[in-house]
Design a protein around this motif. Structure first.
Motif, PDB file in Angstrom:
ATOM      1  N   VAL A   3     -36.897-114.231 -23.946  1.00 54.77           N
ATOM      2  CA  VAL A   3     -36.438-113.058 -23.191  1.00 54.77           C
ATOM      3  C   VAL A   3     -36.443-111.817 -24.075  1.00 54.77           C
ATOM      4  N   ASP A   4     -36.109-111.975 -25.354  1.00 56.20           N
ATOM      5  CA  ASP A   4     -36.047-110.832 -26.250  1.00 56.20           C
ATOM      6  C   ASP A   4     -37.393-110.141 -26.374  1.00 56.20           C
ATOM      7  N   ILE A   5     -38.462-110.899 -26.519  1.00 55.91           N
ATOM      8  CA  ILE A   5     -39.783-110.303 -26.678  1.00 55.91           C
ATOM      9  C   ILE A   5     -40.202-109.616 -25.384  1.00 55.91           C
ATOM     10  N   PHE A   6     -39.790-110.167 -24.242  1.00 56.24           N
ATOM     11  CA  PHE A   6     -40.049-109.538 -22.940  1.00 56.24           C
ATOM     12  C   PHE A   6     -39.399-108.150 -22.906  1.00 56.24           C
ATOM     13  N   THR A   7     -38.165-108.073 -23.371  1.00 58.43           N
ATOM     14  CA  THR A   7     -37.439-106.801 -23.390  1.00 58.43           C
ATOM     15  C   THR A   7     -38.088-105.806 -24.334  1.00 58.43           C
ATOM     16  N   VAL A   8     -38.519-106.294 -25.492  1.00 64.10           N
ATOM     17  CA  VAL A   8     -39.172-105.423 -26.471  1.00 64.10           C
ATOM     18  C   VAL A   8     -40.426-104.796 -25.878  1.00 64.10           C
ATOM     19  N   PHE A   9     -41.259-105.605 -25.231  1.00 62.46           N
ATOM     20  CA  PHE A   9     -42.486-105.078 -24.634  1.00 62.46           C
ATOM     21  C   PHE A   9     -42.171-104.066 -23.538  1.00 62.46           C
ATOM     22  N   SER A  10     -41.121-104.312 -22.775  1.00 64.19           N
ATOM     23  CA  SER A  10     -40.724-103.373 -21.719  1.00 64.19           C
ATOM     24  C   SER A  10     -40.350-102.019 -22.310  1.00 64.19           C
ATOM     25  N   PHE A  11     -39.581-102.033 -23.398  1.00 66.67           N
ATOM     26  CA  PHE A  11     -39.156-100.783 -24.024  1.00 66.67           C
ATOM     27  C   PHE A  11     -40.336-100.044 -24.640  1.00 66.67           C
ATOM     28  N   ILE A  12     -41.192-100.772 -25.337  1.00 64.68           N
ATOM     29  CA  ILE A  12     -42.347-100.143 -25.983  1.00 64.68           C
ATOM     30  C   ILE A  12     -43.245 -99.480 -24.937  1.00 64.68           C
TER      31      ILE A  12
END
Length: 201
Positions: A3-12
């Motif tokens: 889930v963390d990497i999903f959130t990171v990609f969303s923010f980027i």
């Protein structure tokens, strides 16, 4: 799936595309409202189109308060910084565009996988999330969408979706490698002016 990497990609992706839309609006001499509208549409337009096609209610956009706030703050900062900073940023605009494309394509594909959609839907979700906002941005700015005429832009989003759909990129490391690869190939396609075959009348 992490889930963390999903959130990171969303923010980027959100920050990169919000800034991209805002810069295009400034180039077209839009007023402050127009700059914010074009920035927000670029950041979220692709995701809205994707949601419609994969069966996610469009109203889920309003539950993304953090991303909406981040996009607004990013545009506001760009609006008030000295123009020379923006000129410097424009020289690297294609790099940020590549980051947004890669981040959103992967995020869109992961979204579709989470919903157990077939390979075709995952690939379409990746493509639309990666290029949808840019297409809407160019249309609203009165430009021909770059993605549809000059560069093999959508291809990298499609390949990112395919890798995720086929299970070739699942772990955080694999996703980061895929993200970096898409950014790199997008930059190479710009540098070497790669383009798809075309036929004109």
């Amino acid at each position: 799936m992490d889930v963390d990497i999903f959130t990171v990609f969303s923010f980027i992706g959100t920050i990169a595309f919000a800034l991209s839309g805002a810069v295009v609006a400034m180039e077209e001499k839009y007023d402050a409202l127009g700059i914010f509208v074009l920035g927000m549409v670029t950041a979220f337009g692709g995701g809205v189109v994707r949601n419609v096609l994969i069966g996610v209610p469009v109203t889920t956009l309003w539950s993304q308060n953090t991303l909406l706030t981040v996009a607004m703050i990013s545009i506001a900062i760009l609006f008030v910084v000295p123009l020379r900073w923006i000129e410097t940023w424009r020289k690297t605009e294609v790099y940020f565009d590549a980051i947004g494309l890669s981040a959103f394509a992967i995020q869109g594909a992961m979204y579709a996988v989470e919903m157990n959609h077939p390979v075709s839907a995952v690939v379409v979700a990746a493509m639309l999330t990666g290029i949808g906002g840019g297409i809407i941005r160019d249309i609203l700015a009165g430009r021909k969408p770059i993605v549809l005429q000059h560069e093999v832009y959508a291809l990298w989003a499609i390949l990112a979706g395919l890798f995720i759909a086929l299970g070739w990129a699942n772990t955080t490391i694999e996703l980061l490698i895929l993200f970096t690869s898409v950014v790199m190939f997008r930059m190479l396609s710009v540098y070497y002016n790669w383009s798809a075959p075309k036929r004109s009348l």
